[in-house]
Enzyme design. Structure first.
Site, mmCIF file in Angstrom:
data_model
loop_
_atom_site.group_PDB
_atom_site.id
_atom_site.type_symbol
_atom_site.label_atom_id
_atom_site.label_comp_id
_atom_site.label_asym_id
_atom_site.label_seq_id
_atom_site.Cartn_x
_atom_site.Cartn_y
_atom_site.Cartn_z
ATOM 1 N N ASP A 50 34.345 -43.681 27.892
ATOM 2 C CA ASP A 50 34.375 -42.431 27.747
ATOM 3 C C ASP A 50 35.716 -41.803 27.730
ATOM 4 O O ASP A 50 36.436 -42.058 28.444
ATOM 5 C CB ASP A 50 33.265 -41.808 28.480
ATOM 6 C CG ASP A 50 31.878 -42.513 28.650
ATOM 7 O OD1 ASP A 50 31.687 -43.072 27.689
ATOM 8 O OD2 ASP A 50 31.123 -42.048 29.633
ATOM 9 N N ALA A 51 35.742 -40.789 26.676
ATOM 10 C CA ALA A 51 37.114 -40.022 26.630
ATOM 11 C C ALA A 51 37.243 -39.431 27.839
ATOM 12 O O ALA A 51 38.376 -39.383 28.203
ATOM 13 C CB ALA A 51 36.597 -39.036 25.640
#
Length: 232
Positions: A50-51
């Protein structure tokens, strides 16, 4: 950006929090090409974070290397281990097994009550390393790679990750999400050599509340917690 290992087939690098793992403007492949000084270099994402999540990632430098690493993941021979800080006090160790669905319109993952369309099994093992007041440092071995899997499985049991604004408590202020890809083990796609890399999270809140002095690279949860295989 820290490159841990580089050869003619792979990169192993530390993805900073807030950076995309996919090949788009500002994403890790583009940053690696900049580091190489070659905007046309082949750099392929073979797994995702995930970012908001930081830590170790491996990238392929050829289509064949990407395919071989992808095959290891499908056959569950690619070992991914995480550290997280969660609210609450989970039991000392355990297995989390759920059916996870994905609401694409709302962009959230949820625990599904029964099998169905776009519902897939999810499995992880964990071990609590340390407690500090109402927080727990947890080591996680991920056996499946569902979107937001760790975040949803812990939050659904009342142990949301610190700093998780999507599935968490909303009381952590600006603290970044406390999830870190700390260890990767796989086979080199060309030489067949076993590869094992680990990097601890930065000494910032909430990680700095814990000593991180445990032998966390010792016996892994999947060696102590047997489980039946998941369907493919």
């Amino acid at each position: 950006m820290e490159i841990i290992h580089m050869d003619n087939r792979i990169f192993v690098a530390v993805k900073p929090n807030g950076v995309l793992s996919t090949d788009e403007p500002g994403g890790m492949p583009q940053l690696l090409r900049q580091q190489l000084g070659d905007p046309a270099a082949c750099v392929r994402t073979v797994h995702r974070l995930d970012a908001a999540v930081g830590g170790l990632m491996v990238f392929a430098r050829s289509a064949k290397a990407a395919s071989l690493l992808g095959q290891q993941m499908q056959e569950r021979r690619f070992h991914k281990e995480y550290l997280a800080v969660v609210h609450g006090t989970p039991p000392p160790s355990g297995e989390l097994r759920d059916l996870l669905g994905r609401d694409k319109a709302r962009r959230i993952t949820y625990v599904a009550p029964a099998p169905g369309k776009d519902v897939r099994p999810a499995l992880l093992d964990y071990q609590v390393l340390e407690h500090r007041q109402d927080l727990s440092l947890v080591r996680i071995v991920l056996h499946t790679g569902r979107t937001h899997q760790i975040r949803v499985q812990f939050a659904s049991r009342g142990w949301p990750l610190v700093g998780d604004r999507k599935y968490g408590t909303g009381r952590d202020g600006d603290t970044p999400i406390a999830l870190w890809s700390w260890r990767l083990r796989f086979t080199h796609p060309e030489s067949g050599e076993p590869m094992d890399f680990s990097v601890l999270p930065p000494q910032a809140e909430p990680w700095s509340a814990f000593s991180l002095s445990h032998p966390i690279d010792g016996t892994t949860p999947e060696q102590t917690l047997p489980h039946t295989p998941l369907p493919t």
